[in-house]
Scaffold this active site. Structure first.
Site, PDB file in Angstrom:
ATOM      1  N   GLU A  56       0.804  -1.216   0.000  1.00 41.38           N
ATOM      2  CA  GLU A  56       0.000   0.000   0.000  1.00 41.38           C
ATOM      3  C   GLU A  56       0.843   1.274   0.000  1.00 41.38           C
ATOM      4  O   GLU A  56       0.818   2.053   0.971  1.00 41.38           O
ATOM      5  CB  GLU A  56      -0.975  -0.014   1.184  1.00 41.38           C
ATOM      6  CG  GLU A  56      -1.917  -1.204   1.140  1.00 41.38           C
ATOM      7  CD  GLU A  56      -2.918  -1.222   2.298  1.00 41.38           C
ATOM      8  OE1 GLU A  56      -2.847  -0.362   3.182  1.00 41.38           O
ATOM      9  OE2 GLU A  56      -3.786  -2.134   2.300  1.00 41.38           O
ATOM     10  N   GLU A  70      -5.165  -8.597   0.717  1.00 39.80           N
ATOM     11  CA  GLU A  70      -5.797  -8.235   1.999  1.00 39.80           C
ATOM     12  C   GLU A  70      -7.268  -7.996   1.746  1.00 39.80           C
ATOM     13  O   GLU A  70      -7.645  -7.321   0.782  1.00 39.80           O
ATOM     14  CB  GLU A  70      -5.233  -6.928   2.582  1.00 39.80           C
ATOM     15  CG  GLU A  70      -3.874  -7.022   3.174  1.00 39.80           C
ATOM     16  CD  GLU A  70      -3.445  -5.701   3.828  1.00 39.80           C
ATOM     17  OE1 GLU A  70      -4.316  -4.886   4.200  1.00 39.80           O
ATOM     18  OE2 GLU A  70      -2.237  -5.495   3.932  1.00 39.80           O
TER      19      GLU A  70
HETATM   20  O1  IFM Z   1      -4.137  -2.877   9.172  1.00 42.03           O
HETATM   21  C1  IFM Z   1      -4.103  -2.410   7.862  1.00 42.03           C
HETATM   22  C2  IFM Z   1      -2.913  -2.972   7.129  1.00 42.03           C
HETATM   23  O2  IFM Z   1      -1.726  -2.694   7.783  1.00 42.03           O
HETATM   24  C3  IFM Z   1      -2.843  -2.408   5.741  1.00 42.03           C
HETATM   25  N1  IFM Z   1      -4.079  -2.519   5.050  1.00 42.03           N
HETATM   26  C4  IFM Z   1      -5.281  -2.129   5.730  1.00 42.03           C
HETATM   27  C5  IFM Z   1      -5.342  -2.760   7.098  1.00 42.03           C
HETATM   28  C6  IFM Z   1      -6.632  -2.323   7.833  1.00 42.03           C
HETATM   29  O3  IFM Z   1      -6.658  -0.946   8.000  1.00 42.03           O
END
Ligand code: IFM
Length: 461
Positions: free
Chosen positions: A170, A365
């Protein structure tokens, strides 16, 4: 041919099944779970500084144990095996590797392989060494080169066993929350610096991809982007234009240089009053466009936006966008207040294939926070999370049956953990963590996920 060349493998028979070699995973990151901040000669990171400094967000986590995974990794791998995970996505802590931390990741990777779980390593999940921030951080070009050296060091040690590398997690968050809004470490509020950071993160990715492949020939390289669908609040031209601008800064700013070799012209024009983009040097775009073997998609929520905000928003992470407002879509929200829109996951997976590249993708994710509690009978009844995961997995399956080369799905997160600016108040885990005792309790969602994994997909249509 790369091990990850596009290949369409028929699903196992049954409704909503995925390919038999699908990676059923869960994801975590180093700073969010490891604790052990003083172990291995670990150097301080920007999150140590940010979370314990003024306005601390660590919730008084004395000793910064987080989920104490640095000590309890064997127990956690056993939990993964019990759930039937076939892959685990973790991040390597750069500040730990500045000490003797590679020994820990060496043991973790072996433990995973011993349990039949594919190790998927992310090299940067936001824990920049504080010394590198002090030397300029991501707005400084040199950080990209230092990152490539670090990538080589890690790959030399783990490259024979890690099954997939993510260079970055990210970069939008690292750049725009870290240097734009200041909501994340290092807490700087300078939109010009944030744009430079975004570029240097992408450059770091490209340089690291080459370094990884040099150190570990044949290593499959990917990166995880937080992507989303951006919808206008109304058909009014100002709202439609707001959606174009946010789509540019959230999605196309990253996808275009990776897959088309250049930044989107409209984003350059939109942000011209903030930055002249002179940090882009000859050769950078070619380095960024180094082909990847796969792409990780992190998906949580849609964006619903409107233009013509009456008062500028000084806290926006988006450069040149203080006139834009963000709205919730009608319907339920997660414990983060995030709108729930599974169709957006299907849309973004199809868009990558149709507008950018038909390549192997992983949902790297996906998940939701809810205020879970352990009931007196020892169960955590997190039905809302099961609903969230089921509908998103179904949306991913729609993309898969439409021909997207989907290779895996990683729930965020394996364990409850440190949710950045929210501290420990938000629980994303499949497994509940009692931070006082460090007792792990698989939630109902974990048991549901185990059933999905055993069935190879959603058992009912
Ligand atoms: O916890 C975070 C993660 O570190 C990166 N993506 C989003 C998740 C939830 O906010």
């Amino acid at each position: 041919m790369s091990a990850l060349a596009v290949s369409r493998v028929a699903p196992a028979p049954g409704p909503q099944r995925f390919r038999p070699d699908f990676w059923w995973g869960a994801a975590t990151s180093a700073y969010q779970i490891e604790g052990g901040v003083a172990e291995d000669g670990r150097a301080p990171s920007i999150w140590d500084t940010f979370s314990t400094g003024p306005g601390r967000v660590d919730g008084g986590d004395t000793g910064r144990r987080a989920a104490d995974h640095r000590r309890r990794y064997r127990e956690d791998v056993a939990l993964m095996a019990d759930l039937g995970l076939t892959a685990y996505r973790f991040s390597v802590s750069w500040p730990r590797v500045l000490g003797t931390g590679l020994d820990f990741y060496d043991r973790l990777v072996d433990e995973l392989l011993g349990a039949g779980i594919a190790p998927v390593a992310t090299l940067y999940h936001w824990d920049l060494p504080q010394t590198i921030e002090d030397a300029g951080g991501w707005p400084a070009r040199d950080t990209s080169h230092r990152f490539a050296q670090y990538a080589a060091t890690v790959a030399e040690r783990l490259g024979d066993r890690v099954r997939l590398w993510h260079t970055l997690n990210e970069p939008w968050c690292a750049a725009f929350l870290g240097y734009g809004s200041g909501a994340h470490a290092p807490g700087r509020r300078d939109h010009a610096a944030a744009l430079a950071a975004a570029h240097h993160l992408l450059l770091a990715h490209g340089l690291a991809a080459d370094a990884l492949r040099a150190a570990a020939p044949g290593a499959p390289v990917s990166l995880a982007l937080n992507l989303g669908v951006v919808r206008p609040l109304t058909p009014a031209p100002a709202d439609v234009d707001a959606a174009r601008r946010i789509d540019g800064l959230l999605n196309r700013l990253f996808l275009d240089p990776l897959f088309r070799g250049g930044y989107p012209a409209d984003v350059l024009a939109d942000t011209a009053r903030v930055s002249d983009w002179s940090f882009v040097r000859d050769g950078d775009l070619a380095a960024i466009a180094t082909p990847v073997d796969a792409l990780g998609v992190n998906y949580y929520q849609p964006d619903l936006v409107a233009g013509n905000r009456p008062e500028p928003d000084p806290t926006t992470p988006y450069p040149a966008a203080s006139d834009i407002t963000f709205h919730r879509t009608p319907g339920p929200v997660t414990g983060m207040g995030w709108s729930i829109d599974p169709a957006g996951l299907r849309e973004i997976l199809l868009r990558i294939r149709d507008e950018y590249r038909d390549l192997p993708v992983h949902v790297a994710e996906n998940g939701a926070a809810y205020p879970d509690r352990v009931d007196p009978d020892g169960r955590v009844r997190d039905q809302e999370r099961i609903g969230y995961l089921r509908t998103h997995l179904a949306a991913a399956h729609e993309a898969y049956t439409a021909g997207v080369d989907l290779r895996g799905y990683f729930v965020w997160s394996l364990l409850d953990n440190f949710e950045w600016a929210y501290g420990y108040g938000k629980r994303f885990g499949l497994v509940h963590v009692d931070y006082a005792t460090q007792v792990r309790t698989p939630k109902d969602s974990a048991l549901w996920y185990r059933g999905v994994i055993r069935a190879g997909g959603l058992p009912t249509g």
